[in-house]
Design an enzyme around this catalytic site. Structure first.
Site, PDB file in Angstrom:
ATOM      1  N   LYS A 117      45.432  46.883  37.573  1.00  0.00           N
ATOM      2  CA  LYS A 117      45.377  48.176  38.257  1.00  0.00           C
ATOM      3  C   LYS A 117      46.773  48.633  38.664  1.00  0.00           C
ATOM      4  CE  LYS A 117      42.266  50.742  41.204  1.00  0.00           C
ATOM      5  NZ  LYS A 117      40.996  50.704  41.948  1.00  0.00           N
ATOM      6  N   LYS A 196      33.596  47.497  22.722  1.00  0.00           N
ATOM      7  CA  LYS A 196      32.760  46.690  23.594  1.00  0.00           C
ATOM      8  C   LYS A 196      31.915  47.588  24.488  1.00  0.00           C
ATOM      9  CE  LYS A 196      32.960  43.321  27.363  1.00  0.00           C
ATOM     10  NZ  LYS A 196      33.820  42.549  28.292  1.00  0.00           N
ATOM     11  N   LYS A 199      30.158  50.381  30.801  1.00  0.00           N
ATOM     12  CA  LYS A 199      29.945  51.645  31.527  1.00  0.00           C
ATOM     13  C   LYS A 199      31.242  52.447  31.591  1.00  0.00           C
ATOM     14  CE  LYS A 199      28.056  49.560  35.143  1.00  0.00           C
ATOM     15  NZ  LYS A 199      27.485  48.272  34.727  1.00  0.00           N
TER      16      LYS A 199
END
Length: 327
Positions: A117, A196, A199
């Protein structure tokens, strides 16, 4: 201080959205299989972890209950495994603080989720930074010795072992040392775009979405532009990979032979995939419909699971508190 070790399996799943085929074949199916192999199995909806991404009270509450219903419908047996909501066991949060006081900053700074991140220039809050410590508390609170995880979570099990080992060294034997059980790499599931299934990629096929809507989605799966008559290697095609998840050996071999022969349209494969998927999850759909009609039964299962989980977690927390001198 002596710890009596019993073989215990622990798994947690974040209720951040409806479960899809990747969740099932990549993890949930294997969690359910383990309930028959372990002396004790603890499975929980990790709603405290989900707070890092789900910031709507209504969404988190709904997704947590839906996750429980889905797991029960897919075969999790509350007579064999303890199913509960993470936040219903406050002892875990207390244990998390005891571990936090001995956690080196550098250890957390090296964790992949935080590093990734930061590398993308995104703001990382304290919840993400300390995620591995709460995960360690989740594991250690039940004397878990086996934790089924994907490759991306192995590092967090190593962090848990580091923290448990450090605490044991400092205060005497307190925690059971867990080990990771790597989930089958072969269970990687492609999404409707061939990447892959995730969501975050918006390429999922949900387990319990309406069959007609799912069939339409399957028929829109992106395929290559090779001529129909051209033979194709089935293992390289994501449609075939999806079909293989559901079909038995004979059907899989027949489909592979058709690919290698050529002279077929991808529409045939898509229709066969939709048929197999609908049949595969038919019993689970029926169980889910029954559970939806009896929400109080689900709440009772979760309350009973939380009671059992709290009993074990309180025992471990007290052991840790006494070891470090706060009790």
């Amino acid at each position: 201080m002596t710890v009596t070790q019993t073989m215990r399996v622990l798994s947690g799943i974040q209720p951040t959205g409806r479960f899809h085929w990747g969740n099932y074949f990549g993890a949930i199916r294997q969690y359910i299989d383990l309930q028959d192999q372990a002396e004790e199995a603890f499975h929980f909806m990790a709603n405290l972890h989900a707070l890092n991404t789900v910031r709507s009270r209504e969404d988190l509450s709904r997704l947590t209950l839906e996750a429980a219903v889905d797991l029960l419908a897919l075969g999790l047996n509350p007579e064999k495994a303890t199913l509960f909501v993470q936040s219903d066991v406050p002892e875990v949060s207390e244990l998390c603080w005891l571990l936090m006081t001995g956690t080196p900053m550098g250890l957390l700074e090296r964790c992949h989720a935080y590093k990734d991140k930061k590398a993308r220039g995104l703001t990382a809050d304290a919840g993400l930074f300390t995620y591995p410590v709460l995960m360690a508390a989740d594991i250690l609170a039940y004397d878990s010795d086996t934790v089924p995880v994907g490759e991306d979570q192995v590092q967090h099990i190593e962090v848990c072992r580091d923290l448990a080992g450090s605490f044991n060294h400092q205060y005497g034997e307190t925690f059971v040392m867990p080990k990771a059980k790597l989930l089958e790499a072969s269970a990687k599931v492609p999404g409707i775009d061939g990447e892959k299934m995730s969501k975050s990629y918006n390429n999922t096929l949900e387990i319990f979405e309406d069959p007609k809507a799912q069939r339409k989605k399957i028929m829109r799966i992106v395929t290559d532009s090779r001529p129909m008559e051209e033979p194709k290697e089935p293992g390289d095609d994501h449609l075939y990979q999806l079909y293989s998840l559901f079909a038995d050996d004979a059907k899989r071999e027949d489909m592979a032979a058709m690919y290698r022969r050529g002279g077929f349209g991808y529409g045939e494969v898509k229709k066969a995939l939709a048929d197999e998927a609908e049949t595969y999850f038919a019993e689970a759909r029926a169980r889910r419909k029954d559970l939806e009609a009896h929400p109080q039964r689900v709440r009772e299962i979760l309350a009973d699971g939380a009671s059992r989980a709290r009993k074990k977690a309180a025992e471990v927390l007290l052991r840790a508190q006494q070891a470090c001198g706060v009790k």
